[in-house]
Structures are given as structure tokens and as C-alpha cells.
Design a protein around this motif. Structure first.
Motif, short mmCIF file in Angstrom:
data_model
loop_
_atom_site.label_atom_id
_atom_site.label_comp_id
_atom_site.label_asym_id
_atom_site.label_seq_id
_atom_site.Cartn_x
_atom_site.Cartn_y
_atom_site.Cartn_z
N GLU A 9 128.21 47.56 110.92
CA GLU A 9 128.58 48.97 110.12
C GLU A 9 129.83 47.19 109.39
O GLU A 9 130.71 47.22 111.12
CB GLU A 9 129.02 49.61 110.49
CG GLU A 9 127.67 50.48 110.97
CD GLU A 9 127.75 51.63 111.36
OE1 GLU A 9 129.07 52.11 112.02
OE2 GLU A 9 126.81 52.73 111.36
N TRP A 10 129.84 47.20 108.66
CA TRP A 10 131.27 46.29 108.44
C TRP A 10 132.51 46.80 106.78
O TRP A 10 131.59 47.68 106.33
CB TRP A 10 130.79 44.94 107.35
CG TRP A 10 129.67 44.29 108.28
CD1 TRP A 10 129.28 43.79 109.79
CD2 TRP A 10 129.29 42.85 108.17
NE1 TRP A 10 129.17 42.98 109.66
CE2 TRP A 10 129.03 41.80 108.78
CE3 TRP A 10 129.30 42.05 106.43
CZ2 TRP A 10 128.17 41.05 108.96
CZ3 TRP A 10 128.73 40.90 106.69
CH2 TRP A 10 127.90 40.23 107.57
N ASN A 11 133.17 46.74 107.34
CA ASN A 11 133.86 47.51 106.22
C ASN A 11 133.20 46.92 104.78
O ASN A 11 132.92 45.91 104.69
CB ASN A 11 135.61 47.12 105.89
CG ASN A 11 136.81 47.20 106.96
OD1 ASN A 11 136.07 47.93 108.11
ND2 ASN A 11 137.67 46.43 107.08
N ASP A 12 133.57 47.90 104.00
CA ASP A 12 133.01 48.02 102.54
C ASP A 12 131.87 48.02 101.79
O ASP A 12 131.32 46.73 101.19
CB ASP A 12 134.36 47.38 101.31
CG ASP A 12 135.56 47.66 101.42
OD1 ASP A 12 135.81 48.72 101.31
OD2 ASP A 12 136.10 46.85 101.65
N LYS A 13 130.41 47.59 103.35
CA LYS A 13 129.41 46.63 103.55
C LYS A 13 128.66 48.28 103.91
O LYS A 13 128.80 49.35 104.34
CB LYS A 13 129.14 45.96 104.42
CG LYS A 13 130.03 44.56 103.12
CD LYS A 13 129.99 44.43 102.33
CE LYS A 13 130.70 43.09 102.42
NZ LYS A 13 129.94 42.72 100.70
N THR A 14 127.32 48.41 103.35
CA THR A 14 126.27 49.38 103.74
C THR A 14 126.29 48.88 105.16
O THR A 14 126.18 47.72 105.04
CB THR A 14 124.92 49.32 102.80
OG1 THR A 14 124.32 48.55 102.77
CG2 THR A 14 125.43 50.09 101.74
N THR A 15 125.33 49.79 105.98
CA THR A 15 125.08 49.62 107.48
C THR A 15 124.24 48.84 107.51
O THR A 15 122.89 48.78 106.59
CB THR A 15 125.22 51.33 107.99
OG1 THR A 15 125.87 51.51 108.34
CG2 THR A 15 124.26 50.60 109.22
N TYR A 16 123.58 47.62 108.35
CA TYR A 16 122.94 47.22 108.08
C TYR A 16 121.90 47.77 109.39
O TYR A 16 122.49 47.70 110.65
CB TYR A 16 122.99 45.36 107.99
CG TYR A 16 123.99 44.96 107.22
CD1 TYR A 16 123.74 44.89 105.54
CD2 TYR A 16 125.39 44.20 107.27
CE1 TYR A 16 124.80 44.45 104.72
CE2 TYR A 16 126.21 43.24 107.12
CZ TYR A 16 125.79 43.49 105.53
OH TYR A 16 126.40 43.29 104.34
#
Length: 174
Positions: free
Chosen positions: A80-87
Motif C-alpha cells: 500500500e503506497w501513498n496515492d496508489k491503489t492497493t497492490y
């Protein structure tokens, strides 16, 4: 349940509880070699195993090695990264890291805030040193990351089950 909350992995969801009594948390005042390692040989051995996984992650980040990074993750893990959807899938992680590496060059050196091990669960908190930067489009950008790695020992190997980060200019200050 005993006097500590537990980590529970449910498929692709990871529910984190707060570890209390019995946790192998090492206070920053007990640093050894600038890393939060225990002086207890048995605890130290497990901490070093967990540290090794995060160190390999860091090396993969610095060398843009998507395969090396993705292979550190368990099958049912998330990033889970800032400003990204969960991988959540392997392919999502591959696509995410490949996209990142097309834009950014890292020379990251994690500062370790905690390396905690409780049974088959390891928690590593890191941050990037004040003044750390990465290169994006040929320009230096301040790197204010704080990371959380949650690992589980599976079949004798430590694997990342949750990786997340956020950004904060305080970079690890408490």
C-alpha cells in the motif's frame, strides 16, 4: 486470547493489532551498530533474519530490481503506497514497481526505528534520513518516507505480508 493482541492474516487482508507485553520490541536507546538489535542471541538471530529481508528490499529498490522485490512478498500479501491503489496480486506489484522504476531512481538507506519479532511475525519500521532524496525526471526530490514492513515466517522463510509507507517531513521523529 492472552494479554497481547495478535496479527491475523485473512486471505488478502491483514489486521494489525498492537503488540503489548511479551513483544520483542527493542527501544532506540538499545541500539547496536546503529540498528535496534537485541543483546539476547536468540532474539538477535530472528531480528537479523527479518532485517535481511528488508535489506534485500532496499537493495532491490536501489537497483530497480522488480523481480527481487516482488519475490520477497508472500503470495497473499499487499503493498500500500501513498496515492496508489492497493497492490494485492503479484502482477499488480510487478506493474507498480516497474512503473515506479521508469520514473524514479533511488539511493535509499533506511534508518531502522524498530525490528520486532514475535513468533512467526516480524515488524520493521524504517524512515529515510533527513535530507534523503531520490531522482525523478532528472531532479532531486526530498524523500520523506516512513515505512512499515510486516513479515511472516512461512515454510522456514520470512516473507513480507504487508508493506506500506507514508510521507512526513519529520521522518521518524517521535
Amino acid at each position: 486470547m492472552n494479554n497481547r493482541n495478535c496479527f491475523v492474516a485473512c486471505g488478502k487482508r491483514v489486521v494489525l493489532g498492537v503488540l503489548t507485553a511479551g513483544c520483542l520490541a527493542i527501544p532506540l536507546s538499545a541500539l547496536s551498530e546503529d540498528l535496534p538489535f537485541s543483546t539476547d542471541p536468540q532474539v538477535l538471530a530472528r531480528q537479523r533474519e527479518v532485517y535481511d529481508v528488508v535489506d534485500r528490499y532496499q537493495n532491490g529498490l536501489n537497483t530497480k530490481d522488480t523481480d527481487a522485490i516482488v519475490n520477497l512478498f508472500a503470495d497473499n500479501s499487499v503493498a500500500e503506497w501513498n496515492d496508489k491503489t492497493t497492490y494485492a496480486t503479484r502482477q499488480q506489484k510487478i506493474d507498480g514497481y516497474n512503473a515506479l522504476f521508469r520514473k524514479v531512481n533511488f539511493s535509499t538507506q533506511f534508518a531502522y526505528d524498530a525490528i520486532d519479532v514475535d513468533g512467526d511475525i516480524g515488524i520493521v519500521r524504517t524512515h529515510h534520513h533527513v535530507g534523503a532524496t531520490y531522482i525523478e525526471k532528472g531532479k532531486k526530490v526530498a524523500d520523506h518516507n516512513r515505512e512499515l514492513f510486516v513479515l511472516r515466517r512461512q515454510d522456514g522463510q520470512w516473507k513480507i505480508i504487508l508493506y506500506m509507507f507514508n510521507t512526513d517531513p519529520k521522518q521518524g521523529e517521535g
